[in-house]
Scaffold this motif. Structure first.
Motif, PDB file in Angstrom:
ATOM      1  N   VAL A   6      -4.347   0.409 -20.341  1.00 11.95           N
ATOM      2  CA  VAL A   6      -4.947   0.840 -19.079  1.00 11.95           C
ATOM      3  C   VAL A   6      -4.975  -0.371 -18.167  1.00 11.95           C
ATOM      4  O   VAL A   6      -5.463  -1.435 -18.550  1.00 11.95           O
ATOM      5  CB  VAL A   6      -6.384   1.371 -19.297  1.00 11.95           C
ATOM      6  N   ILE A   7      -4.433  -0.211 -16.976  1.00 14.60           N
ATOM      7  CA  ILE A   7      -4.488  -1.275 -15.979  1.00 14.60           C
ATOM      8  C   ILE A   7      -5.465  -0.829 -14.902  1.00 14.60           C
ATOM      9  O   ILE A   7      -5.307   0.237 -14.309  1.00 14.60           O
ATOM     10  CB  ILE A   7      -3.103  -1.574 -15.385  1.00 14.60           C
ATOM     11  N   GLU A   8      -6.486  -1.646 -14.708  1.00 15.81           N
ATOM     12  CA  GLU A   8      -7.503  -1.379 -13.698  1.00 15.81           C
ATOM     13  C   GLU A   8      -7.287  -2.327 -12.530  1.00 15.81           C
ATOM     14  O   GLU A   8      -7.358  -3.541 -12.690  1.00 15.81           O
ATOM     15  CB  GLU A   8      -8.905  -1.614 -14.257  1.00 15.81           C
ATOM     16  N   ASN A   9      -7.017  -1.779 -11.368  1.00 10.03           N
ATOM     17  CA  ASN A   9      -6.908  -2.558 -10.143  1.00 10.03           C
ATOM     18  C   ASN A   9      -8.190  -2.328  -9.357  1.00 10.03           C
ATOM     19  O   ASN A   9      -8.429  -1.229  -8.839  1.00 10.03           O
ATOM     20  CB  ASN A   9      -5.695  -2.107  -9.328  1.00 10.03           C
ATOM     21  N   PHE A  10      -9.040  -3.354  -9.306  1.00 14.53           N
ATOM     22  CA  PHE A  10     -10.318  -3.212  -8.622  1.00 14.53           C
ATOM     23  C   PHE A  10     -10.096  -3.067  -7.120  1.00 14.53           C
ATOM     24  O   PHE A  10      -9.297  -3.790  -6.529  1.00 14.53           O
ATOM     25  CB  PHE A  10     -11.214  -4.416  -8.910  1.00 14.53           C
ATOM     26  N   LYS A  11     -10.810  -2.135  -6.528  1.00 13.02           N
ATOM     27  CA  LYS A  11     -10.721  -1.937  -5.086  1.00 13.02           C
ATOM     28  C   LYS A  11     -11.338  -3.145  -4.387  1.00 13.02           C
ATOM     29  O   LYS A  11     -12.269  -3.766  -4.915  1.00 13.02           O
ATOM     30  CB  LYS A  11     -11.410  -0.632  -4.704  1.00 13.02           C
ATOM     31  N   PRO A  12     -10.824  -3.491  -3.207  1.00 11.21           N
ATOM     32  CA  PRO A  12     -11.272  -4.707  -2.518  1.00 11.21           C
ATOM     33  C   PRO A  12     -12.801  -4.783  -2.391  1.00 11.21           C
ATOM     34  O   PRO A  12     -13.447  -3.837  -1.928  1.00 11.21           O
ATOM     35  CB  PRO A  12     -10.607  -4.605  -1.147  1.00 11.21           C
ATOM     36  N   GLY A  13     -13.340  -5.911  -2.847  1.00 12.99           N
ATOM     37  CA  GLY A  13     -14.763  -6.178  -2.715  1.00 12.99           C
ATOM     38  C   GLY A  13     -15.668  -5.445  -3.684  1.00 12.99           C
ATOM     39  O   GLY A  13     -16.894  -5.553  -3.589  1.00 12.99           O
ATOM     40  N   LEU A  14     -15.111  -4.683  -4.655  1.00 17.22           N
ATOM     41  CA  LEU A  14     -15.941  -3.859  -5.527  1.00 17.22           C
ATOM     42  C   LEU A  14     -15.986  -4.322  -6.983  1.00 17.22           C
ATOM     43  O   LEU A  14     -16.652  -3.688  -7.801  1.00 17.22           O
ATOM     44  CB  LEU A  14     -15.480  -2.397  -5.461  1.00 17.22           C
ATOM     45  N   MET A  15     -15.323  -5.413  -7.311  1.00 17.43           N
ATOM     46  CA  MET A  15     -15.332  -5.875  -8.697  1.00 17.43           C
ATOM     47  C   MET A  15     -16.753  -6.199  -9.167  1.00 17.43           C
ATOM     48  O   MET A  15     -17.160  -5.797 -10.253  1.00 17.43           O
ATOM     49  CB  MET A  15     -14.428  -7.091  -8.865  1.00 17.43           C
ATOM     50  N   GLU A  16     -17.518  -6.907  -8.356  1.00 18.13           N
ATOM     51  CA  GLU A  16     -18.887  -7.273  -8.737  1.00 18.13           C
ATOM     52  C   GLU A  16     -19.765  -6.037  -8.904  1.00 18.13           C
ATOM     53  O   GLU A  16     -20.535  -5.935  -9.861  1.00 18.13           O
ATOM     54  CB  GLU A  16     -19.488  -8.204  -7.687  1.00 18.13           C
ATOM     55  N   GLU A  17     -19.643  -5.074  -8.007  1.00 14.22           N
ATOM     56  CA  GLU A  17     -20.425  -3.829  -8.115  1.00 14.22           C
ATOM     57  C   GLU A  17     -20.034  -3.052  -9.369  1.00 14.22           C
ATOM     58  O   GLU A  17     -20.881  -2.479 -10.044  1.00 14.22           O
ATOM     59  CB  GLU A  17     -20.224  -2.969  -6.865  1.00 14.22           C
ATOM     60  N   ASN A  18     -18.746  -3.031  -9.682  1.00 11.77           N
ATOM     61  CA  ASN A  18     -18.274  -2.390 -10.909  1.00 11.77           C
ATOM     62  C   ASN A  18     -18.979  -2.984 -12.128  1.00 11.77           C
ATOM     63  O   ASN A  18     -19.450  -2.246 -13.001  1.00 11.77           O
ATOM     64  CB  ASN A  18     -16.761  -2.568 -11.029  1.00 11.77           C
ATOM     65  N   TYR A  19     -19.066  -4.307 -12.188  1.00 12.14           N
ATOM     66  CA  TYR A  19     -19.690  -4.949 -13.342  1.00 12.14           C
ATOM     67  C   TYR A  19     -21.193  -4.729 -13.395  1.00 12.14           C
ATOM     68  O   TYR A  19     -21.778  -4.701 -14.477  1.00 12.14           O
ATOM     69  CB  TYR A  19     -19.319  -6.435 -13.413  1.00 12.14           C
TER      70      TYR A  19
END
Length: 78
Positions: A6-19
């Motif tokens: 699975v390749i996850e491409n984080f949407k711009p500016g949302l990596m921190e919110e994802n975590y």
């Protein structure tokens, strides 16, 4: 059990919110979908996850829980 990348491409500016959500709720995997390992490249905002399941449809169920943060690619492995 079939393995998948699975390749996850984080949407711009949302990596921190994802975590933040991940730390609060975990991976939220449906029964029958198993996480094996992952590798993150924070410079490129991308994550590679090795997973396995006998039911490919479970990935799409799981993707729906995270689609606000991530665009997914799914690759079956031989």
């Amino acid at each position: 059990m079939k393995k998948y990348m699975v390749i996850e491409n984080f949407k711009p500016g949302l990596m921190e919110e994802n975590y933040k959500v991940y730390n609060a709720k975990g991976r939220q995997l449906p029964d029958g979908l198993y996480y094996l390992n992952s590798w993150v490249n924070t410079e490129k905002d991308i994550c590679f996850q090795l997973m396995e399941s006998n039911n490919e449809a479970l990935f799409y169920e799981w993707f729906k829980k995270w689609e606000q943060f991530v665009d997914f690619e799914l690759y079956p492995l031989d």
